[in-house]
Design an enzyme around this catalytic site. Structure first.
Site, PDB file in Angstrom:
ATOM      1  N   GLY A 158       0.829  -1.194   0.000  1.00  0.00           N
ATOM      2  CA  GLY A 158       0.000   0.000   0.000  1.00  0.00           C
ATOM      3  C   GLY A 158       0.863   1.242   0.000  1.00  0.00           C
ATOM      4  N   ARG A 239       1.507  -5.571  12.112  1.00  0.00           N
ATOM      5  CA  ARG A 239       0.931  -5.962  13.391  1.00  0.00           C
ATOM      6  C   ARG A 239       1.546  -7.301  13.793  1.00  0.00           C
ATOM      7  NH1 ARG A 239      -0.442  -1.479  14.218  1.00  0.00           N
ATOM      8  NH2 ARG A 239      -2.525  -0.652  14.639  1.00  0.00           N
ATOM      9  N   GLU A 268       1.354  -7.729  22.944  1.00  0.00           N
ATOM     10  CA  GLU A 268       2.186  -6.574  23.267  1.00  0.00           C
ATOM     11  C   GLU A 268       1.832  -6.075  24.660  1.00  0.00           C
ATOM     12  OE1 GLU A 268       1.923  -3.518  20.295  1.00  0.00           O
ATOM     13  OE2 GLU A 268       3.024  -4.699  18.824  1.00  0.00           O
ATOM     14  N   HIS A 287       7.220  -1.275  19.361  1.00  0.00           N
ATOM     15  CA  HIS A 287       6.108  -0.698  18.605  1.00  0.00           C
ATOM     16  C   HIS A 287       6.159   0.829  18.687  1.00  0.00           C
ATOM     17  CE1 HIS A 287       1.715  -1.491  17.125  1.00  0.00           C
ATOM     18  NE2 HIS A 287       2.315  -0.540  16.435  1.00  0.00           N
TER      19      HIS A 287
END
Length: 341
Positions: A158, A239, A268, A287
């Site tokens: 994308g 993710r 997480e 993250h």
């Protein structure tokens, strides 16, 4: 009627101080918006009852049952791009628009992915440990791999994937893409061929930029890792649940693949005793690799613009579920907002 926004406390304190940096909340106040901090993981959803919008800084879930407890709610504004905990169909059915900030994260996240690609190809973390622990005799063990002409497969081609591809091509890598929608104008412009996942797995580095949904959850498991080269590395900035983390740990332990660079995990944060954390051949970030001043500035500007636009009865540019705009709840709320200006 005052327009009320609840900001989830994943990354913010009661006084509006955020780990991301300045959220420019006075901009919302100047637009006549009242904000408060709400629990990201509440026992009940009573705190949503008098809110017009939620500014989601993390991953509070929104499904049909949650939306039923929020009769005034008509906008969920995500800080960032991911929305895997938000049921878009349920939001559309309830007349609640969902927005995110895809353009704002495009370059920061691509740069984060590039950082991990370079780290795993150069064995940066391992070389750091050599210096810190006075193990200079290990330098030959962590020489790094070829980069010029090596192939990087970007899974999820994308906007972020396309931005990353341009950077990698400029650095001398060959790039291929994997995208369930097939080729795109960006891929054609860059000359990046779009290939099936099995072909992408033969690359020297596989980078996951895909969004998380029912079709991508666990898309990289033991079978997929077995198709990669023993000399290959995998990078994940999408993710954590895109990869079977147990299978990845095993593949790194037994040499099925050479290395991994991860900015996301499942769950997480990972448990302190997770065997993944004890491996030498991993480069890990919490993250937050793309969290820079530029990132915060761009994301905040995009999110605040969406919130202010919706509060005034307008349609934000980044609506993910346009069907919600046809719902009576959205139309009536927009009319009230316009009338109250």
């Amino acid at each position: 009627m005052t327009y009320r926004v609840g900001i989830t406390n994943d990354a913010i304190d009661e006084d509006g101080t955020s780990v991301h940096g300045d959220l420019v909340l006075p901009e919302l106040e100047a637009a006549g918006i009242e904000w408060s901090v709400i629990d990201a993981h509440p026992e009940t959803d009573d705190d949503l009852a008098d809110l017009d919008a939620v500014y989601s800084l993390g991953h509070r879930g929104f499904d049909a049952s949650v939306l039923a407890a929020a009769p005034r709610l008509r906008h969920i504004a995500r800080f960032g791009a991911g929305y895997d905990t938000i049921d878009l169909e349920a939001c559309s059915d309830a007349g609640v628009i969902v927005t995110n900030t895809p353009d704002a994260i495009r370059r920061p996240l691509a740069l984060a992915a590039l950082t991990l690609v370079l780290a795993v190809t150069h064995n940066l973390v391992q070389k750091h440990a050599i210096v810190v622990h006075d193990r200079w005799e290990d330098r030959g063990r962590w020489r790094g791999t070829a980069t010029d002409g090596s192939t990087v497969a970007i899974v999820g081609f994308g906007s972020v994937g396309a931005e990353l591809a341009g950077m990698l091509l400029g650095a001398g890598f060959r790039v291929i893409g994997v995208n369930r929608r097939g080729s795109s104008a960006e891929a054609d412009r860059l000359g990046v061929p779009i290939v099936p996942l099995d072909e992408g797995l033969t690359a020297d580095v596989v980078v996951l930029c895909a969004s998380l949904n029912a079709s991508t959850t666990g898309m990289i498991g033991a079978a997929e890792l077995a198709k990669m080269k023993p000399s290959a590395a995998i990078v994940n900035v999408g993710r954590g649940a895109l990869i079977d983390q147990g299978a990845l740990t095993s593949a790194l332990q037994d040499g099925t693949i050479r290395a991994a660079g991860l900015d996301v995990f499942d769950p997480e944060p990972p448990a302190p005793d997770d065997p993944l954390l004890a491996l030498e051949n991993v480069t890990l970030a919490p993250h937050a690799l793309c969290w820079t001043a530029d990132y915060t500035r761009a994301v905040v500007a995009s999110a605040n613009e969406a919130i202010i636009t919706a509060s005034r009865g307008g349609v934000p540019a980044t609506v993910l579920n346009p069907r919600a705009l046809e719902h009576e709840r959205w139309r009536e709320g927009a009319a009230v907002s316009v009338a109250g200006r």
